[in-house]
Write an enzyme that holds these catalytic residues in place. Structure first.
Site, PDB file in Angstrom:
ATOM      1  CG  ASP A  51      -2.259   0.628   0.977  1.00 51.24           C
ATOM      2  OD1 ASP A  51      -2.320   1.512   0.086  1.00 51.24           O
ATOM      3  OD2 ASP A  51      -3.237   0.286   1.660  1.00 51.24           O
ATOM      4  CD  GLU A  53      -3.633   0.024  -2.629  1.00 51.90           C
ATOM      5  OE1 GLU A  53      -4.260   1.098  -2.699  1.00 51.90           O
ATOM      6  OE2 GLU A  53      -3.857  -0.857  -1.778  1.00 51.90           O
ATOM      7  N   PRO A  79       0.211   3.772  -8.755  1.00 53.28           N
ATOM      8  CG  PRO A  79      -0.702   2.647 -10.595  1.00 53.28           C
ATOM      9  CD  PRO A  79       0.162   2.454  -9.404  1.00 53.28           C
ATOM     10  CG  ASP A  87      -9.664   1.769  -0.806  1.00 52.90           C
ATOM     11  OD1 ASP A  87      -8.728   1.840  -1.613  1.00 52.90           O
ATOM     12  OD2 ASP A  87      -9.505   1.777   0.433  1.00 52.90           O
TER      13      ASP A  87
HETATM   14  C1  GLA Z   1      -6.011   1.319   1.403  1.00 50.44           C
HETATM   15  C2  GLA Z   1      -6.128   0.343   0.258  1.00 50.44           C
HETATM   16  C3  GLA Z   1      -7.214  -0.676   0.556  1.00 50.44           C
HETATM   17  C4  GLA Z   1      -6.898  -1.403   1.851  1.00 50.44           C
HETATM   18  C5  GLA Z   1      -6.728  -0.387   2.977  1.00 50.44           C
HETATM   19  C6  GLA Z   1      -6.214  -1.046   4.225  1.00 50.44           C
HETATM   20  O1  GLA Z   1      -7.136   2.130   1.522  1.00 50.44           O
HETATM   21  O2  GLA Z   1      -6.398   1.013  -0.945  1.00 50.44           O
HETATM   22  O3  GLA Z   1      -7.331  -1.601  -0.508  1.00 50.44           O
HETATM   23  O4  GLA Z   1      -5.735  -2.161   1.684  1.00 50.44           O
HETATM   24  O5  GLA Z   1      -5.795   0.635   2.626  1.00 50.44           O
HETATM   25  O6  GLA Z   1      -5.977  -0.125   5.252  1.00 50.44           O
END
Ligand code: GLA
Length: 413
Positions: free
Chosen positions: A160, A193, A195, A221
């Site tokens: 992340d 994650e 980009p 998300d």
């Molecule tokens: C971010 C990610 C999600 C998830 C949360 C966990 O928001 O984009 O997919 O992994 O963190 O805290």
């Protein structure tokens, strides 16, 4: 004969597997599995909610069901832990450690269990100072954490991008972790994650991202709602000129988890998510409760024809071909000169809409040239038969639903 050779060569080059991709030999087709986040979030209260807190028990139960209920046979192989698995501090040696109450056996033992079922284990960490939920981040520990994950025999890392202080740290961190994972010598799918966290500042360099990541999130998300699925589809269509061509064996755009089997989508909306995730060559990471899932949602998620489109070996991502009023037509080139076509009805009012499509307009004018055989795969499977290039196909699509078709060359007998 010569012409055939040229055709084969052109196709091989067009779909050259792994061109420019992270060179770890993984995710040659989109990753399939289960990921806890959307359904179980950061529930750490195992006293009040022992059955839905993020704990080794939850993952062991899901592992059992993935095997006994046909998920593994359908292709869902990676059982993935998201945020909130860690203890709040690193151990005395500075290594990441699982929360001792919720994961008393530790991740290594969980990995053994998952492997004994013929499945693979995914884990989560963060490029910055902290994970999004405030657990220890990997900044300054990339090599050590990669080694920890390899020692635990983990098979996938979702990395992340929270709590990263600068764009340079973000890019350097994602690259360094990719190289660190590679140096461990273990095959670990690298889910990024990068980009998503870059877009607010500038357009990501997807060619570069593809060299380091097996898949990458572009957009916010997903949640368990039709609005969320619609937003993801709208974004994917708006940016398709930037994101579609970069996808291919070894590296995929990730529109986030499948929320089919939960609470927020109607049947037709679940069909739309499954059909469009297949068209988009998206990783199929379900986030649902395999202990409580309707037979209908299970059949949709395990639909072998739709999964075959998602996993098509040519590895070309599909795109929105046109939007005409309330109808969108998406298409995806497949191996063996076949095409997948999804016709979406955007209407949220009234009953089913009729839509007539000219077959010559599909598949870059070659899908049905001179003829094709069409099978409707969703919402129900139906052989529609033989069609000439100049003909039309009449469809009827429920509001917010999708008709998914496969167009094949007739077999020459
Ligand atoms: C971010 C990610 C999600 C998830 C949360 C966990 O928001 O984009 O997919 O992994 O963190 O805290």
């Amino acid at each position: 004969m010569l012409a055939l050779h040229f055709l084969a060569l052109a196709l091989a080059l067009w779909g050259a597997p792994g061109a420019g991709a992270l060179d770890n030999g993984l995710s040659l087709t989109p990753t399939m599995g289960w990921l806890h986040w959307e359904r179980f979030l950061c529930n750490v209260d195992c006293k009040e909610e022992p059955d839905s807190c993020v704990s080794e028990q939850l993952f062991m139960q899901m592992a059992d069901l993935m095997v006994s209920d046909g998920w593994k046979d359908a292709g869902y192989q990676y059982l993935c832990i998201d945020d909130c698995w860690m203890a709040h501090t690193r151990d005395v040696k500075g290594n990441l450690q699982a929360d001792p109450q919720r994961f008393p056996g530790g991740i290594r033992r969980l990995a053994n269990y998952v492997h004994s079922k013929g499945l693979k284990l995914g884990i989560y960490a963060d490029v910055g100072r902290k994970t999004c939920e405030g657990y220890p981040g990997s900044l300054g520990h990339y090599d050590a954490d990669a080694k920890t994950f390899a020692d635990w025999e983990v098979d996938l890392l979702k990395f992340d991008g929270c709590y990263c202080d600068s764009l340079k740290h973000l890019a350097d961190g994602y690259k360094q972790m990719s190289l660190a994972l590679n140096r461990t010598g273990r095959s670990i799918v690298y889910s990024c994650e990068w980009p998503l966290y870059m877009w607010p500042f500038h357009q990501p360099n997807y060619t570069e991202i593809r060299q380091y990541c097996n898949h990458w999130r572009n957009f916010g998300d997903i949640s368990d709602s039709w609005q969320s699925v619609k937003n993801i589809l709208d974004w994917s269509a708006s940016y398709q000129d930037t994101i579609v061509d970069v996808a291919g064996p070894g590296g995929w755009n990730d529109p986030d988890m499948l929320v089919i089997g939960n609470f927020g989508l109607s049947w037709d909306q679940q069909v739309t998510q499954m059909a469009l995730w297949a068209i988009m060559a998206a990783p199929l990471l379900m986030s649902n409760d395999l202990r409580h899932i309707s037979p209908q949602a299970k059949a949709l998620l395990q639909d072998k024809d739709v999964i075959a489109i998602n996993q098509d070996p040519l590895g070309k991502q599909g795109y929105r071909l046109r939007k005409q009023g309330d109808i969108e037509v998406w298409e995806r080139p497949l191996a063996s000169l076949s095409w997948a076509v999804a016709i979406r009805n955007l209407k949220e009012l009234g009953g089913p809409s009729s839509y007539t499509v000219s077959l010559a307009s599909l598949g870059r004018a070659v899908a049905c040239n001179p003829a094709c055989v069409i099978t409707q795969l969703l919402p129900v499977k139906e052989e529609l038969g033989f069609f000439e290039w100049v003909s039309v196909l009449k469809t009827r699509i429920n509001p917010t639903g999708t008709v998914l078709l496969q167009l094949k060359k007739p077999t020459v007998s």
